[in-house]
Design a protein around this motif. Sequence first.
Motif, PDB file in Angstrom:
ATOM      1  N   THR A 245       0.835  -1.203   0.000  1.00  0.00           N
ATOM      2  CA  THR A 245       0.000   0.000   0.000  1.00  0.00           C
ATOM      3  C   THR A 245       0.868   1.251   0.000  1.00  0.00           C
ATOM      4  N   LEU A 249       1.780   4.312  -3.017  1.00  0.00           N
ATOM      5  CA  LEU A 249       1.729   5.764  -2.864  1.00  0.00           C
ATOM      6  C   LEU A 249       3.085   6.396  -3.164  1.00  0.00           C
ATOM      7  N   PRO A 312      -9.016   5.034  -0.435  1.00  0.00           N
ATOM      8  CA  PRO A 312      -8.942   4.391  -1.756  1.00  0.00           C
ATOM      9  C   PRO A 312     -10.331   4.174  -2.327  1.00  0.00           C
ATOM     10  N   PHE A 317      -4.807   1.122  -1.492  1.00  0.00           N
ATOM     11  CA  PHE A 317      -4.205   1.884  -2.579  1.00  0.00           C
ATOM     12  C   PHE A 317      -3.422   1.015  -3.559  1.00  0.00           C
ATOM     13  N   LEU A 329      -4.691   7.019  -9.933  1.00  0.00           N
ATOM     14  CA  LEU A 329      -4.337   7.150  -8.519  1.00  0.00           C
ATOM     15  C   LEU A 329      -3.753   8.533  -8.237  1.00  0.00           C
TER      16      LEU A 329
END
Length: 353
Positions: A245, A249, A312, A317, A329
């Motif tokens: 996750t 990012l 999310p 994510f 994203l």
Amino acid sequence: MSRDASELAHRLALAAEAVCRHYLSNGKRDGRYWLVGDVHNTPGRSMFVRLQDSSKGPAGKWTDAATSEHGDLLDVIRESLGLLDFREVAEEARRFLNLPRAEPQSALKSVHPPAPAGSQEAARRLFAISGPIEGTIVETYLHRRGIAHVHHGGSLRFHPRCYYRPDEHLPTETWPAMIACVTDLDGKITGAHRTWLDPLGFDRIRLGKAPIDTPRRAMGDLLGNAVRFGAADDDVLIAGEGIETMLSLRCMLPTLPMAAALSANHLSAIALSSSLRRLYIARDADAAGDAVQAVLLQRAEIAGIEAIPLSPRLGDFNEDLHVFGLDALRAALRIQLAPEDVSRFLLLPATVR
């Protein structure tokens, strides 16, 4: 070296090439030598193992030209498998050579005092004997989960044969694994997280993790600590649960410090630096994520820290990145981040490598 250890080293040297093919499988023979990246079985050519006795030395001896490390085939077994107790090394050597196991009273003594299983020291040793992830199954695993640029900052390593014990009644197995170091706010390693991987490939069910009951396990002191990507004492932090996750990012925010607490409960209890002024909560979209968000919002308010949830579209994510892609994203993050952090941290399409 004890008499028993010398005898085992001699027997292994007589089968040096077979030992190398088994424990240093990422290397290859070149004349009278076996070439590989290092004693941890990393692909490359800087380490060479002598396969035959010669005027330059006996079979089984090795040297790493990059680090000047050297040793024998017992060292190869210890380092490639991540064994901590030399008694385990001797037992593995006897198994390979089809020799009877040593009697308890004549067992070899440990070169290093054994670290208690699951302890901070065991975690530090595991991370120390693991190698870089570049060019390994770890990098492949992350790429196939949509993480094209792995901005891990040294927090991830690769072990080609990491021990996995299903339970106390079943034999130990070895699988390749992604090793992540868990640290406190001062950067001290307090634990390690292992993700065992499937060397045969990636599928929709396991997503590249090994076909075992619990392909993820943590060890050491986890409470308040985390797998950290970037400085722990910066003024802005994104905290979430999973390693994948946070790495998802990091594809768009490679310079923004992040922390993977490894579970919802540990995320609720993560230690917050005194220098922190803004905390982003990268919550998972489930009931546990709702509870974590509530706890961290309250803790941040008490500490005078601005807290902003990041949500999310799907479960987390990494799932968003894998399903919707990088641009989608990035667009979702742009409207959730504080405006000053967009300009400070968010990589726009033209700047993405």
